[in-house]
Design an enzyme around this catalytic site. Structure first.
Site, mmCIF file in Angstrom:
data_model
loop_
_atom_site.group_PDB
_atom_site.id
_atom_site.type_symbol
_atom_site.label_atom_id
_atom_site.label_comp_id
_atom_site.label_asym_id
_atom_site.label_seq_id
_atom_site.Cartn_x
_atom_site.Cartn_y
_atom_site.Cartn_z
ATOM 1 N N ARG A 90 38.569 67.265 62.352
ATOM 2 C CA ARG A 90 39.895 66.426 62.470
ATOM 3 C C ARG A 90 39.808 65.027 61.931
ATOM 4 O O ARG A 90 38.597 64.624 61.421
ATOM 5 C CB ARG A 90 40.010 66.154 63.936
ATOM 6 C CG ARG A 90 38.800 65.361 64.392
ATOM 7 C CD ARG A 90 39.155 64.902 65.944
ATOM 8 N NE ARG A 90 37.838 64.487 66.715
ATOM 9 C CZ ARG A 90 37.246 63.482 66.577
ATOM 10 N NH1 ARG A 90 37.857 62.423 65.603
ATOM 11 N NH2 ARG A 90 36.224 63.113 67.092
ATOM 12 N N HIS A 138 23.632 55.453 62.993
ATOM 13 C CA HIS A 138 24.935 56.355 62.825
ATOM 14 C C HIS A 138 25.350 56.204 61.373
ATOM 15 O O HIS A 138 26.195 55.603 61.246
ATOM 16 C CB HIS A 138 25.677 56.408 64.073
ATOM 17 C CG HIS A 138 26.793 57.576 63.965
ATOM 18 N ND1 HIS A 138 26.987 58.445 64.723
ATOM 19 C CD2 HIS A 138 27.908 57.437 63.059
ATOM 20 C CE1 HIS A 138 28.248 59.006 64.686
ATOM 21 N NE2 HIS A 138 28.763 58.748 63.548
ATOM 22 N N GLU A 156 28.692 64.035 60.772
ATOM 23 C CA GLU A 156 27.964 62.980 61.312
ATOM 24 C C GLU A 156 26.321 63.242 61.177
ATOM 25 O O GLU A 156 26.126 64.301 61.355
ATOM 26 C CB GLU A 156 28.381 62.832 62.696
ATOM 27 C CG GLU A 156 29.803 62.276 62.961
ATOM 28 C CD GLU A 156 30.001 62.035 64.330
ATOM 29 O OE1 GLU A 156 31.135 61.278 64.558
ATOM 30 O OE2 GLU A 156 29.261 62.390 65.332
ATOM 31 N N LYS A 185 29.117 72.478 68.856
ATOM 32 C CA LYS A 185 27.990 72.004 68.312
ATOM 33 C C LYS A 185 26.752 72.851 68.118
ATOM 34 O O LYS A 185 26.112 72.509 67.081
ATOM 35 C CB LYS A 185 27.557 70.915 69.625
ATOM 36 C CG LYS A 185 28.270 69.678 69.643
ATOM 37 C CD LYS A 185 28.102 68.632 70.681
ATOM 38 C CE LYS A 185 28.956 67.416 70.745
ATOM 39 N NZ LYS A 185 28.191 66.259 70.746
#
Ligand code: ADP
Length: 510
Positions: A296, A210, A279, A118
């Site tokens: 993934r 999101h 994302e 991250k």
């Protein structure tokens, strides 16, 4: 059919079965691995060979690199598909595969390091001048540091685990006085979940949606996208409803294009190979901020498969076996939605695994169910308590929602009962919650921020309160009809039937 090398599927449950299905369709023999808890599991039954790894604890089996590699070498497998979770995002596993002469179906260890971590991913994205959620440059070690950041950027802020995943070790902080306790709590939770208590922090984006972009890279800088998914309906920061196209981007079509561009730039930059997901958070004004990359296959990939007609697992395998001539951006059609049926308490959303005496899942009529359960079985305490993913397609979002409503009404999950008809075992499910969700006016209107569930307690009330709850939903629907709640969905009786007719029978009026 061309003779193919065996593929070991380093996973379990529905995703192992789903991967095996595509392997078979392409003619690749399949090798399952299993733990003590999974001796009789469906994924073992459907594969051509199966290798025992060890104890039920993930560390002794599905997370054990040496044992997985050993199983692959013994079985004669030449490729390894990691699925999602477990070893799928561990660069050292990719390197171990390479060292053993096995092809890892996924990105290189290097691009995984650049984007899978991250903190590192934020630096990568900054170097490309793509907007991301404002946050600390790296890990922070004290609550005083967090306070300093919050004073500079303003509240609310979000504390997050550096090693995070699954929403664990995450705390929203709204005021100065909450910060010390939140810091301590988040760090403790992160340490328990990941063996690493370090935290970083971000500004909490208000009215968050999101939205994620499915990408596919050729490993040499070539990249395409397969559209977006909106996954704003979440509990405990974890997705429970995913759909494509994203309703929020229908309001901001330029944002959609800009997000595709950003996603492709990142994919190309890290020379990403295979399927991955970028994302983002989109706020109520249509601004987007990079959040993280999942290097993934994603749990919710069926949504993209529905709207594009692409078998993402087939693309992954054929790219890894150097048989895929790189595809062009596929056309997207209609609307798809997936919901996750979990063994969990429908109020607290905490896992509630246990034995299943009966399970019935719908099929046909544009409904797809991905599940590891056939008629009965046991949701294990050792692993993720997901029972099934129910997904649907429709030419419009409204029709997809109708199909989902019908599909969810067909689902049956029952616990075993004793001679007196009393339930045995601790299994609970979120089925009733999902059935309420698919009828909720806010969901029907496509206006869902990540705090939807927290804001609408009628979705999570216990069955004893259900009569009044149904009346409450009927009331909201009346408000919707009266125009006091904004919604773009065409309301007809089929969409909202059970509760709507209930309210009419009772003569209920706002
Ligand atoms: P994890 O890797 O643990 O799943 P993520 O960073 O993907 O954590 O975040 C999980 C969810 O938490 C997101 O989908 C989003 O709903 C929410 N979230 C994360 N960061 C922010 C933020 N800065 N502002 C608002 N919501 C956020």
């Amino acid at each position: 059919m061309k003779s193919r090398v065996p593929i070991l599927i380093a996973n379990r449950g529905e995703i192992a079965i789903r991967i095996a299905r595509t392997c078979k369709a392409l003619g690749f023999p399949t090798v399952a691995v299993y733990s003590d808890a999974d001796q009789f599991a469906e994924h073992v039954r459907v594969c051509d060979q199966a290798y025992w790894l060890g104890g039920a604890a993930p560390k002794e089996s599905y997370l054990n690199v040496e044992k997985v590699i050993q199983a692959a070498l013994q079985s004669g497998a030449k490729m390894i598909h990691p699925g999602y979770g477990f070893l799928s995002e561990r660069p050292h596993f990719v390197e171990a595969c390479e060292k053993a002469g096995l092809v890892f179906i996924g990105p290189s260890a290097e691009s995984m390091r650049l984007m899978g971590d991250k903190i590192q991913a934020r630096a990568t994205v900054d170097s490309l001048k793509i907007s991301r959620v404002p946050g600390s440059a790296g890990a922070i070690s004290t609550s005083e540091e967090a306070l300093k950041f919050a004073r500079e950027t303003g509240f609310p802020i979000l504390l997050k685990a550096t090693a995070g995943g699954g929403g664990k070790g995450m705390r929203r902080v709204d005021t100065e006085k909450e910060i010390a306790q939140a810091f301590e709590g988040a760090s403790r939770e992160a340490l328990g979940a990941f063996g690493d208590g370090s935290l970083y922090l971000e500004k909490f984006i208000l009215e968050p949606h999101h939205v994620e972009i499915q990408i596919f890279g050729d490993g040499k800088g070539g990249a395409i996208h397969l559209g977006e998914r909106e996954c704003s309906i979440q509990r405990r920061h974890q997705k429970v409803w995913e759909e494509s196209p994203a309703p929020i981007l229908n309001r901001f079509p330029k944002t959609r294009e800009a997000m595709f561009e950003a996603a492709l730039k990142i994919t190309s930059h890290v020379k990403y190979a295979g399927a991955g997901t970028l994302e983002f958070i989109v706020d109520g004004k249509g601004h987007f901020y990079f959040l993280e990359m999942n290097t993934r296959l994603q749990v919710e990939h069926p949504v993209t498969e529905w709207v594009t007609g692409v078998d993402l697992v087939a693309w992954q395998i054929l790219l890894a076996s150097r048989e895929l001539s790189f595809p062009t951006i596929p056309e997207r059609r209609g609307s798809a939605i997936e919901v996750r049926l979990y063994a969990e308490d429908p109020e607290s959303f905490l896992p509630a695994p246990g034995p299943l005496d009966l399970i019935e899942l719908p099929s046909g009529g544009f409904v797809r169910c991905d599940s590891a359960f056939k008629e009965s079985g046991e949701v294990s305490v050792h692993y993720d308590p997901m029972i099934a993913k129910v997904s649907v397609w429709g030419p419009t979002r409204e029709l997809a929602i109708e199909r989902l409503r019908v599909a969810l009404d067909e689902v049956r999950v029952e616990s075993p009962k004793n001679g007196k008809g009393i339930k045995i075992g601790s299994l609970k499910t979120n089925l009733r919650f999902l059935q309420k969700l698919v009828r909720h006016p806010q969901v029907l209107g496509g206006d869902t921020t990540t705090d939807l569930i927290a804001k609408h307690s009628e979705l999570t009330k216990s069955p004893t309160e259900e009569m009044s709850l149904e009346s409450a939903i009927a009331l909201s629907l009346y408000q919707l009809l009266e125009g006091s709640v904004q919604a773009s969905v065409a309301l007809d009786e089929n969409v909202i039937s059970p509760w709507f007719s209930l309210s009419r029978r009772e003569g209920l009026r706002p």
